[in-house]
Design a protein around this motif. Structure first.
Motif, short mmCIF file in Angstrom:
data_model
loop_
_atom_site.label_atom_id
_atom_site.label_comp_id
_atom_site.label_asym_id
_atom_site.label_seq_id
_atom_site.Cartn_x
_atom_site.Cartn_y
_atom_site.Cartn_z
N GLU A 1 38.09 59.29 -6.85
CA GLU A 1 38.99 59.44 -5.70
C GLU A 1 40.00 58.30 -5.65
O GLU A 1 39.62 57.12 -5.71
CB GLU A 1 38.21 59.45 -4.38
N LYS A 2 41.25 58.68 -5.55
CA LYS A 2 42.32 57.70 -5.31
C LYS A 2 42.76 57.87 -3.86
O LYS A 2 43.15 58.97 -3.45
CB LYS A 2 43.49 57.93 -6.27
N VAL B 1 42.98 60.80 1.17
CA VAL B 1 42.76 61.01 -0.26
C VAL B 1 44.04 61.49 -0.92
O VAL B 1 44.61 62.50 -0.52
CB VAL B 1 41.63 62.03 -0.50
N SER B 2 44.50 60.76 -1.92
CA SER B 2 45.70 61.13 -2.66
C SER B 2 45.36 62.03 -3.84
O SER B 2 46.09 62.96 -4.17
CB SER B 2 46.40 59.86 -3.17
N SER B 3 44.22 61.75 -4.49
CA SER B 3 43.81 62.51 -5.67
C SER B 3 42.28 62.52 -5.75
O SER B 3 41.64 61.51 -5.49
CB SER B 3 44.41 61.89 -6.93
N ARG C 1 45.03 67.50 -4.99
CA ARG C 1 46.04 66.65 -4.36
C ARG C 1 46.17 67.04 -2.89
O ARG C 1 47.09 67.77 -2.50
CB ARG C 1 47.38 66.81 -5.07
N PRO C 2 45.23 66.60 -2.04
CA PRO C 2 45.24 67.04 -0.65
C PRO C 2 46.52 66.71 0.10
O PRO C 2 46.96 67.51 0.95
CB PRO C 2 44.04 66.27 -0.05
N ARG D 1 35.71 55.26 -6.00
CA ARG D 1 36.92 55.26 -5.17
C ARG D 1 37.74 54.00 -5.41
O ARG D 1 37.19 52.92 -5.57
CB ARG D 1 36.55 55.33 -3.68
N TRP D 2 39.06 54.17 -5.40
CA TRP D 2 39.94 53.01 -5.43
C TRP D 2 41.15 53.27 -4.55
O TRP D 2 41.46 54.42 -4.23
CB TRP D 2 40.33 52.63 -6.85
N VAL D 3 41.81 52.20 -4.12
CA VAL D 3 42.91 52.29 -3.17
C VAL D 3 44.24 52.08 -3.89
O VAL D 3 44.46 51.02 -4.50
CB VAL D 3 42.75 51.27 -2.03
N ASP D 4 45.10 53.07 -3.83
CA ASP D 4 46.41 53.03 -4.47
C ASP D 4 47.42 52.33 -3.57
O ASP D 4 47.52 52.64 -2.38
CB ASP D 4 46.86 54.47 -4.75
N LEU D 5 48.17 51.39 -4.13
CA LEU D 5 49.16 50.64 -3.37
C LEU D 5 50.59 50.98 -3.81
O LEU D 5 51.49 50.14 -3.71
CB LEU D 5 48.89 49.13 -3.51
#
Length: 210
Positions: free
Chosen positions: A30-31, A38-40, A66-67, A120-124
């Motif tokens: 999960e991104k 959730v982006s991806s 891609r919600p 999970r990771w957080v996209d910046l």
């Protein structure tokens, strides 16, 4: 030593010390954005850590939800990713010629241990495309907008830029993970886990989604 303010989505759960899947296990990837959305969401294989950094493989054709965009994509190539630094994640696939395609670097918070089977990771937002000597920075406007509207703490804004600069420097000097080891790991992992050669992309220029 400064601490990072947890995002609204809660990095506490991302770092929870629960039973960690072993290398070679199937996990969800999960991104997320800083606000927790959730982006991806995709499915992949957890690999042995590379130089102490978390690494994973997403097979070609895997459904990528891609919600935020209201669609599902099915990437045509196998992709390997590694959380190479505290503030960036790099991904690569093979081009149609069988050579490594452009490296994509995402500024973000590196994932902790998988929690309940989810990595999970957080996209910046900031993206760096590295192709030979070509360097392209993408989504700067998105970064500025979300840093303001999602209230990124100062250390997170600085960290995102530090990650991008670190990746660019490492690429320019052919340092790990830009020393050829990541594409080699992609090939060996697809043979070991999927029983086949890696599936290349149809084109060398990747599709970049926000």
């Amino acid at each position: 030593m400064s601490t990072i303010t947890p995002p609204p989505g809660g990095t506490g759960s991302l770092r929870a010390a629960v039973r960690e899947p072993a290398a070679g296990s199937r996990v969800a990837i999960e991104k997320r954005k800083w606000d927790g959305t959730v982006s991806s969401r995709s499915s992949g294989w957890l690999l042995d850590d590379l130089d102490g950094a978390r690494c994973w493989l997403i097979p070609a054709g895997t459904a990528d939800e891609r919600p935020r965009l209201g669609r599902v994509e099915h990437p045509a190539a196998d992709t390997i990713s590694v959380a190479a630094g505290a503030w960036w994640i790099v991904s690569v696939k093979l081009g149609a010629d069988g050579e490594p395609g452009p490296y994509r670097v995402d500024a973000g918070l590196s994932p902790g241990r998988p929690y309940e089977g989810v990595l999970r990771w957080v996209d910046l937002d900031l993206d760096l495309i590295l192709d030979g000597t070509d360097i392209e920075l993408r989504d700067h406007a998105d970064f500025q907008h979300r840093a303001r509207t999602m209230a990124y703490p100062p250390e997170v804004r600085e960290g995102a830029w530090n990650g991008i600069h670190d990746a660019a420097y490492r690429h320019g000097t052919a340092m790990w993970p830009f020393d050829g080891s990541l594409p080699e790991r992609l090939a060996s992992s697809t043979r070991e886990l999927l029983g086949r050669e890696p599936v290349p992309a149809a084109q060398r220029i990747p599709t970049i989604s926000r």
